[in-house]
Structures are given as C-alpha cells and as structure tokens.
Design a protein around this motif. Structure first.
Motif, PDB file in Angstrom:
ATOM      1  N   VAL A  78      22.158 -43.662 100.434  1.00  0.00           N
ATOM      2  CA  VAL A  78      21.223 -43.389 101.367  1.00  0.00           C
ATOM      3  C   VAL A  78      21.172 -41.957 102.189  1.00  0.00           C
ATOM      4  N   LYS A  79      20.342 -41.211 102.050  1.00  0.00           N
ATOM      5  CA  LYS A  79      20.314 -39.906 102.464  1.00  0.00           C
ATOM      6  C   LYS A  79      19.909 -39.913 103.807  1.00  0.00           C
ATOM      7  N   THR A  80      20.723 -39.326 104.674  1.00  0.00           N
ATOM      8  CA  THR A  80      20.300 -38.700 106.188  1.00  0.00           C
ATOM      9  C   THR A  80      19.443 -37.694 106.298  1.00  0.00           C
ATOM     10  N   VAL A  81      18.365 -37.845 106.921  1.00  0.00           N
ATOM     11  CA  VAL A  81      17.462 -36.550 107.211  1.00  0.00           C
ATOM     12  C   VAL A  81      17.172 -36.536 108.697  1.00  0.00           C
ATOM     13  N   VAL A  82      17.556 -35.400 109.594  1.00  0.00           N
ATOM     14  CA  VAL A  82      17.573 -35.410 110.929  1.00  0.00           C
ATOM     15  C   VAL A  82      15.958 -34.561 111.049  1.00  0.00           C
ATOM     16  N   ASP A  83      15.178 -35.369 111.555  1.00  0.00           N
ATOM     17  CA  ASP A  83      13.775 -34.923 111.736  1.00  0.00           C
ATOM     18  C   ASP A  83      13.762 -33.748 112.853  1.00  0.00           C
ATOM     19  N   TRP A  84      14.544 -34.206 114.119  1.00  0.00           N
ATOM     20  CA  TRP A  84      14.696 -33.312 115.277  1.00  0.00           C
ATOM     21  C   TRP A  84      15.834 -33.690 115.935  1.00  0.00           C
ATOM     22  N   GLU A  85      16.063 -32.747 116.888  1.00  0.00           N
ATOM     23  CA  GLU A  85      17.181 -32.826 117.767  1.00  0.00           C
ATOM     24  C   GLU A  85      16.885 -31.988 119.008  1.00  0.00           C
ATOM     25  N   VAL A  86      17.296 -32.683 120.230  1.00  0.00           N
ATOM     26  CA  VAL A  86      16.874 -32.132 121.563  1.00  0.00           C
ATOM     27  C   VAL A  86      18.228 -32.129 122.248  1.00  0.00           C
ATOM     28  N   GLU A  87      18.347 -31.532 123.509  1.00  0.00           N
ATOM     29  CA  GLU A  87      19.546 -31.685 124.450  1.00  0.00           C
ATOM     30  C   GLU A  87      19.505 -33.111 124.861  1.00  0.00           C
ATOM     31  N   ALA A  88      20.538 -33.627 125.377  1.00  0.00           N
ATOM     32  CA  ALA A  88      20.766 -34.999 125.740  1.00  0.00           C
ATOM     33  C   ALA A  88      19.808 -35.148 126.979  1.00  0.00           C
ATOM     34  N   SER A  89      19.695 -34.465 127.825  1.00  0.00           N
ATOM     35  CA  SER A  89      18.763 -34.589 128.997  1.00  0.00           C
ATOM     36  C   SER A  89      17.227 -34.609 128.607  1.00  0.00           C
ATOM     37  N   GLU A  90      16.765 -34.237 127.417  1.00  0.00           N
ATOM     38  CA  GLU A  90      15.304 -34.379 127.036  1.00  0.00           C
ATOM     39  C   GLU A  90      15.136 -35.493 126.106  1.00  0.00           C
ATOM     40  N   TYR A  91      16.264 -36.024 125.448  1.00  0.00           N
ATOM     41  CA  TYR A  91      16.214 -36.852 124.300  1.00  0.00           C
ATOM     42  C   TYR A  91      15.269 -38.169 124.558  1.00  0.00           C
ATOM     43  N   ALA A  92      15.532 -38.717 125.882  1.00  0.00           N
ATOM     44  CA  ALA A  92      14.626 -40.136 126.338  1.00  0.00           C
ATOM     45  C   ALA A  92      13.120 -39.550 126.419  1.00  0.00           C
ATOM     46  N   ASN A  93      12.931 -38.331 126.916  1.00  0.00           N
ATOM     47  CA  ASN A  93      11.453 -37.975 126.891  1.00  0.00           C
ATOM     48  C   ASN A  93      11.014 -37.746 125.529  1.00  0.00           C
ATOM     49  N   LYS A  94      11.560 -37.185 124.726  1.00  0.00           N
ATOM     50  CA  LYS A  94      11.138 -36.912 123.479  1.00  0.00           C
ATOM     51  C   LYS A  94      10.699 -38.100 122.651  1.00  0.00           C
ATOM     52  N   LEU A  95      11.739 -39.014 122.934  1.00  0.00           N
ATOM     53  CA  LEU A  95      11.244 -40.405 122.194  1.00  0.00           C
ATOM     54  C   LEU A  95      10.111 -41.054 122.622  1.00  0.00           C
ATOM     55  N   SER A  96       9.871 -40.968 124.180  1.00  0.00           N
ATOM     56  CA  SER A  96       8.814 -41.459 124.859  1.00  0.00           C
ATOM     57  C   SER A  96       7.387 -40.716 124.015  1.00  0.00           C
ATOM     58  N   LEU A  97       7.602 -39.428 123.894  1.00  0.00           N
ATOM     59  CA  LEU A  97       6.358 -39.148 123.129  1.00  0.00           C
ATOM     60  C   LEU A  97       6.007 -39.574 121.910  1.00  0.00           C
ATOM     61  N   MET A  98       6.970 -39.715 121.085  1.00  0.00           N
ATOM     62  CA  MET A  98       7.103 -40.395 119.751  1.00  0.00           C
ATOM     63  C   MET A  98       6.557 -41.834 119.923  1.00  0.00           C
ATOM     64  N   ILE A  99       7.073 -42.490 121.001  1.00  0.00           N
ATOM     65  CA  ILE A  99       6.307 -43.940 121.041  1.00  0.00           C
ATOM     66  C   ILE A  99       4.689 -43.934 121.238  1.00  0.00           C
ATOM     67  N   ALA A 100       4.508 -42.775 122.308  1.00  0.00           N
ATOM     68  CA  ALA A 100       3.032 -42.876 122.504  1.00  0.00           C
ATOM     69  C   ALA A 100       2.383 -42.489 121.341  1.00  0.00           C
ATOM     70  N   SER A 101       2.863 -41.287 120.359  1.00  0.00           N
ATOM     71  CA  SER A 101       1.769 -41.129 119.320  1.00  0.00           C
ATOM     72  C   SER A 101       2.359 -41.823 118.125  1.00  0.00           C
ATOM     73  N   ASP A 102       2.934 -42.917 118.242  1.00  0.00           N
ATOM     74  CA  ASP A 102       3.129 -43.716 117.099  1.00  0.00           C
ATOM     75  C   ASP A 102       3.948 -43.179 115.928  1.00  0.00           C
ATOM     76  N   SER A 103       5.096 -42.194 116.330  1.00  0.00           N
ATOM     77  CA  SER A 103       5.495 -41.245 115.155  1.00  0.00           C
ATOM     78  C   SER A 103       6.986 -41.263 115.427  1.00  0.00           C
ATOM     79  N   LEU A 104       7.501 -42.642 115.542  1.00  0.00           N
ATOM     80  CA  LEU A 104       9.201 -42.700 115.735  1.00  0.00           C
ATOM     81  C   LEU A 104       9.806 -42.274 114.333  1.00  0.00           C
ATOM     82  N   PRO A 105      10.915 -41.822 114.513  1.00  0.00           N
ATOM     83  CA  PRO A 105      11.571 -41.704 113.099  1.00  0.00           C
ATOM     84  C   PRO A 105      12.028 -43.248 112.603  1.00  0.00           C
ATOM     85  N   ASP A 106      12.648 -43.182 111.420  1.00  0.00           N
ATOM     86  CA  ASP A 106      12.962 -44.445 110.839  1.00  0.00           C
ATOM     87  C   ASP A 106      14.028 -45.150 111.762  1.00  0.00           C
ATOM     88  N   MET A 107      15.119 -44.372 112.241  1.00  0.00           N
ATOM     89  CA  MET A 107      16.536 -44.768 112.789  1.00  0.00           C
ATOM     90  C   MET A 107      16.578 -43.716 114.143  1.00  0.00           C
TER      91      MET A 107
END
Length: 547
Positions: A78-107
């Motif tokens: 299993v090969k790990t690929v990091v699609d994006w990273e942000v500061e911890a304070s922005e992480y939840a906001n970034k995920l919320s945008l991914m949820i809204a656009s239905d573009s979440l990473p695999d894990m």
C-alpha cells in the motif's frame, strides 16, 4: 438428441476451470482480509495531513516517502500519497470544503474535537463501513489495546451496529501540569510552587530579574486560553484549582450536570489571568501568536520559563536543549486547590479517529496500515524497529509521519511507563509495567542514560523529562481525578456547538487581555445559555438520565 461424450467432457472441464478460478479468487480475497494480507499489485491510498512545524525526518524523507511509508508498502503493498496538508488550525475548515465538494481523500483523520464533522459525514453516507475490515484485519496489539478501554473508544463511531471509524483510546493522565525552567528557579533562589500565589511570585521574580535575558512571561494559547483536557499552553490548572472544569460536563455542588466553562468558579480563574496579564506576567504578545509553532518558538527560544502542558510537552520542547544545552526543566503538579489537591479531569473515551471515504475500494487497507505502523513503532517487528529507530532518536513527529496519525496505547500506559523509567533510573530494574513493549523499555534506557551521563545525544533528555519526571507525577497522592458525566455529542450540538465555542474563546480572550472587565463573564454565561447552551444542557442531562 443427446450430447456426445466429447461435448460432455468439454463442458465438465469448462465448469471445473470456472470453479477453480472462482475458488482461487475467493482464496485470494480471504488472504487479503487478514491483518497482513499483501495486495498482489500496489494500491494507493490518498490522504491529507495537518502540517508539522518540526517533522524531524531523516534527510531526503518526506511525509509520504519515509521509513514508515516504505515499510508499509513493502509489507502490504500500500503506497501512501498525501494530497494536501494545512496548518492544524485550518485542517477542519479544509475538510469541510472537501465535504461540500464531495472530494474527500481516501483516508483522513479527525480529532475528537471534530466529532460533529464525523456525524455530518456518516449522516450523509460518505464513510466506508469498517466493521468487517476491523473484525478480520485488526492485529492482536490493536485489539488488546482497545480491550484495555473496554472498547468504549469505538462506541462513538458505531451506527446501527456498524463501525465507521477506528479511534485510538484517549488514555488518562494527559491533563495539563506546570512546566518551569528549573535553572531559572535556581538562579533566582526560588522553590517549586504549590499554590496560585506561589506561581504568581515566580512570574514576578522572573519579570524583575529577567533570567535568560529575554523573558516575556508565561506563555498562553490565544486560540484556547482556558483549555480543557490535554490542551497546550492553556491555563486549565488555574481554573481547576478554583473548582471549575473548562470544556467538561460535570456535576456542580447541587448535583446538576453543567458545562464547566460556564461555572461561577471560572470567574476566579479569569480574574487571576487578567491580573497577571495587566501586570506583565503573561506574554503581552500571546493574542497574536496564532500561527503553528509560534508559541513553541517562544519556549524553545528561552523567552519563557512558565507554561502549562501535558506530560508529552517534552517532545514539543525538544529543540530547547539544542538551542540552550544548559537549560533545565522541571514539571510540577501545581497549582493545588484549597484542600491541597491537584485537580485533573479524566478524558472521554476516544482520541483521534481515522475514517475512510465510502468511494475507496479497499477500506481494510487502513486497518492493516495501523498494524504495520505499530509493529514498527512499538518494536514487535525487530527489523522494522531497526529501520524506524533513527527517526525516533531524532524526535520525529510521529503523528505527521504515521499515515493514519492514530495513537494506539494501553489506557494505563502513562503511569506504567513512568514507573518503568523510575525503577530503572533509581534502582537499575527494568520492571514495573506489565504491558511495556520494547519501545517503552528503550525510553526507560534513554532516561537512565541521560541521568547518568547528561548527554544530549539521542532521546535521553526528552524521555528523562517526559517519562521519568512528568509521567511519574500522576502517581503522586495529591492528584485528584475528576471524571466527566458526559463526553459525547447531542442532537443539537452539530448546529449549536461551533457558535458556542467561538463565543467562549472570544469572551475569555477579551477578559484576560482587559478588553472586557472580569464581570463580563456573567454576560457571557447569559449569552451562552441564550444562544443554545440551554438546549444543549437539557439534552445532556436527558441523555445521562436515560442511561
């Protein structure tokens, strides 16, 4: 007419071949659904990360190409690929945008503070069912660890009997304690503090004598100054010394379940901090230090000698001895309350949780990855342990390195490893922790090596302070553990909690910095109840009553 014997033989051979092929496929599938089932071809798992200010990777390594990710690929393909990273304070906001656009990473991983995001995901059918994957692929260590929590760490992530997240147990004894620069205490002729007034005295002398030459006062978190369980640079113990429990649902003096941040006793703690800030005993710039690693830099740069943080602060301040080899640090159970007790809240059952996108074809891969991570990290695989050791010795940011970022530790690991280190440093006996792994024994050896040699090479300095000193503080008789009455989420919290949390942190910051008077706390409490706190409190009380 009837088929010829040749035709019948041909049909029989065809059917047998199809059956053999099906059985082979079923066998391969069964092999994959095991703790270390290796995929015949490399599969990728795309993920996201909270960035790290100090990853401490080996030269040339990256977040998705390091000793651990390479080990995982070798073990299970299993090969790990990091699609994006942000500061911890922005992480939840970034995920919320991914949820809204239905573009979440695999894990992806969420902290327990982001439980409402999990609820949003599961309610919208966006998460993979991990029930079968966990039952068949979780290794012995993982299941033994979760059993030490009575598997309560997984309960919040079950819906109708199905498991949608693998959460590490949030073990106890990670409450905040007081950390001090011991060399500064010695330079100023000061003793270890016990009370709030003792801490104020130390801060006052540090301000007057300016040990180190650039002291700014006590460090404090601008994002969450009152904190809660296992917070960082928050003044949680100050409030607990007055009987309040920030961010924790407990019973008050009348036996009613209340939210600790609106208890009347909170006002006493806010008054202390407001007075300290006004007198220049708290870092005047703390409201602006919101970027990742900003407060760490103040402590590690010897600009402060007073901070509140859990036992694992030793890892965060790993740069301090590199910057100042003569620096000495000591943790203390302080301040004590009027009865001489050091109050400390116990956590809810779950820590960080790893989740899988429902669209991902191999949800079981995340469970296998967890097995591999801890075989390597904890030393169950000697070859893997040898590969990871240089990274541990360099104080690698494990949460950043691990693809899952989920911690698997026994519920009583902190006092056990503390006792292990103490027995080895004081008596030369490597015993005292029945669940200790090879990694735990290595930490005890590191602590003793530092105690004997004062060498700053390797992890000795860190494990001496974190395991020998800080972890053993939880075994002291003055520790008074406070257990929460409720640690989960109510129906209305999804809509109400974000606003209530912002209201709380803003009000506390305004009071501490003097923008609002201390009596503004009473107005804050009224607003908190009016803006949804009353609804949430009723729901919590009803849920506890229904148990």
């Amino acid at each position: 007419c009837s088929q010829s014997d040749a035709d019948k033989d041909k049909e029989t051979q065809t059917n047998q071949a199809e059956n053999d092929k099906k059985e082979s496929a079923d066998s391969a599938s069964d092999d994959l659904m095991t703790p270390y089932g290796k995929y015949p071809e490399t599969i990728e798992i795309h993920t996201a990360k909270r960035s790290s200010p100090s990853p401490n990777f080996a030269e040339g390594d990256t977040v998705d190409n390091n000793a651990m990710t390479r080990y995982i690929q070798d073990k299970i393909n299993v090969k790990t690929v990091v699609d994006w990273e942000v500061e911890a304070s922005e992480y939840a906001n970034k995920l919320s945008l991914m949820i809204a656009s239905d573009s979440l990473p695999d894990m992806f991983t969420l902290s327990s503070d982001n439980y409402l995001i999990y609820k949003q995901l599961v309610d919208n059918g966006m998460l993979a069912d991990l029930t079968d994957a966990y039952d068949k692929c979780a290794g012995k260590y993982m299941k033994d660890v979760f059993a030490s929590f009575d598997n309560k760490n997984l309960e919040p992530y079950k819906e109708d009997g199905k498991l949608y997240g693998i959460a590490g147990g949030r073990y106890g004894y990670e409450h905040d304690i007081l950390w001090l620069r011991q060399d500064w205490l010695e330079e100023c002729g000061l003793e270890l503090p016990k009370t709030v007034d003792d801490i104020k005295h130390i801060l006052t002398v540090f301000k007057e004598k300016n040990p180190g030459g650039k002291n700014v006062g006590m460090v404090l978190s601008a994002l969450d100054p009152a904190g809660g369980y296992s917070s960082m640079y928050a003044a949680t113990p100050i409030f607990e010394a007055y009987g309040a429990t920030p961010k924790t649902w407990i019973k008050d003096k009348n036996g009613d379940i209340v939210y600790g941040s609106v208890m009347p006793e909170m006002k006493e703690g806010l008054k202390v901090l407001a007075d300290w800030y006004k007198e220049g005993l708290i870092d005047k710039q703390f409201p602006t230090r919101t970027a990742g690693g900003a407060v760490d830099a103040v402590w590690n740069g010897s600009q402060s000698g007073v901070a509140f943080a859990p036992w694992w602060f030793c890892y965060t301040m790993g740069e301090l001895p590199k910057n100042n080899p003569d620096a000495k640090v000591v943790p203390v159970n302080a301040p004590l309350d009027s009865q001489g007790k050091f109050n400390a809240v116990w956590p809810g059952p779950s820590g960080d949780v790893v989740l899988i996108n429902k669209k991902y074809a191999h949800p079981e891969a995340v469970v296998k990855m967890l097995n591999c991570e801890y075989d390597m990290w904890r030393g169950f695989d000697p070859e893997g342990a040898k590969l990871i050791k240089p990274n541990r010795d360099a104080n690698v940011d494990w949460g950043y390195m691990f693809p899952t970022s989920v911690n698997l530790e026994y519920s009583d690991i902190i006092p056990n490893v503390g006792l292990l280190a103490k027995n080895y440093v004081d008596k030369g006996l490597l015993e005292g922790a029945p669940t200790a792994t090879e990694m735990d024994k290595e930490m005890a050896k590191d602590a003793k090596n530092y105690a004997d040699t004062k060498s700053l090479d390797g992890m000795g300095w860190i494990h001496y302070h974190g395991r020998y000193l800080a972890s053993n503080l939880v075994n002291k008789p003055e520790v008074n553990l406070i257990y929460p009455e409720f640690s989960f989420t109510t129906e209305s919290m999804a809509d109400l909690k974000p606003n209530l949390d912002t209201l709380e942190s803003t009000a506390f910051l305004q009071i501490i910095t003097g923008e609002k008077p201390v009596d503004y706390f009473d107005e804050f409490v009224k607003q908190w109840y009016a803006q949804g706190g009353e609804t949430v409190t009723k729901e919590v009380r009803d849920m506890v009553k229904a148990k």
